[in-house]
Design an enzyme around this catalytic site. Sequence first.
Site, PDB file in Angstrom:
ATOM      1  N   GLU A  17      59.299  63.303 -20.219  1.00  0.00           N
ATOM      2  CA  GLU A  17      58.690  62.242 -21.132  1.00  0.00           C
ATOM      3  C   GLU A  17      58.992  60.816 -20.648  1.00  0.00           C
ATOM      4  O   GLU A  17      60.063  60.518 -19.933  1.00  0.00           O
ATOM      5  CB  GLU A  17      59.541  62.216 -22.624  1.00  0.00           C
ATOM      6  N   HIS A 148      69.837  65.372 -37.871  1.00  0.00           N
ATOM      7  CA  HIS A 148      69.296  64.055 -37.616  1.00  0.00           C
ATOM      8  C   HIS A 148      70.444  63.210 -38.468  1.00  0.00           C
ATOM      9  O   HIS A 148      71.077  63.478 -39.380  1.00  0.00           O
ATOM     10  CB  HIS A 148      67.821  63.764 -38.543  1.00  0.00           C
TER      11      HIS A 148
END
Length: 292
Positions: A17, A148
Amino acid sequence: MYLSELFKRKKCLFSCEIFPPKKVSDLDSVYQTVSGLQRLHPDFISVTCGAGGSAPGDNLTVKVASHIKEKYGIEPLAHLTCVNTSRSNLEKTIDLLKKNHIDNLLALRGDRVSDYGATDFAYASELISLIRQRGDFYVAAACYPERHPESRNKSEDILHLKEKVEAGASHLISQLFFNNNDFYTFVEDVRAIGINVPIEAGIIPAVDKRRIERIVSLCSATLPTKLLNILNRFENDQDALFEAGIDYATEQIMDLISSGVQGIHLYTLNNPAVAEKIVKNIGGLLMEVNGK
Ligand code: FAD
């Protein structure tokens, strides 16, 4: 090519990434990063969007993704975020991505910014549905082994993850984590509720103490005592920390590959030297599991 093809060919993918520059004038430095990474033959390179102040779905993500594909023939995975922007802007960006032959998108909500303007979408699942309606894309989504940070608990988070898969996400990439047991427990829980798509493990080598502390504070990942001790011990010796951080990440990755993970997604922070060291360490094992 859709990334689904890669999962058919290999047991374990290796992806990197990167983030695009904030300004067009800095594109060359990111192209240098891409040039360094392509030598490592990653299965795909993902390009973030929106993080760091640039507009969500801005053209720089598209430009970098197109460069990866056109110059090196490596599949890009373009990130697209949906909060703090409007449906019509997203539709324009999706069409632009298609026009640039980008077939693979990572659909994300993004972090909420209070003063940004119109927001037509509240969650990534809504963006996934839009992408599916709008064009022929392969869609990936994010997942969180430690949950999350906005979720009340892991089971609620995993139920919302299932909504993303039902909306059309074919592949999940995890948030960074430093304790493999968090990932293994997460995968077990996710499989138990019927999510069967491939899951890549997100790994970040901890080679810079301040940067890691900032990232961890943003994403709420847990720093295990062992890694905390490494960061404290070598905080004033950059070279030693580099080696120790690479060793820690290598150990994590070797364990994940040996345990059957379907992909390693390396958060490179645009540092090809880090990715190069990791590939040197894990390349043999990756070839072995992929039968090459
Ligand atoms: P969602 O899947 O929408 O989830 C966000 C929260 O809402 C979760 O707590 C979830 O449980 C909850 N939720 C979901 N649906 C519902 C519902 N129907 N009702 C109630 N609650 C719900 N950020 C960027 O800005 N740019 C990037 O390029 C980028 N790349 C990333 C890449 C990866 C691999 C990862 C893991 C994260 C990335 N991020 C990026 C960060 C990401 O945007 C944030 O973590 C963001 O806060 C959540 O995005 P999401 O797509 O996971 O959101």
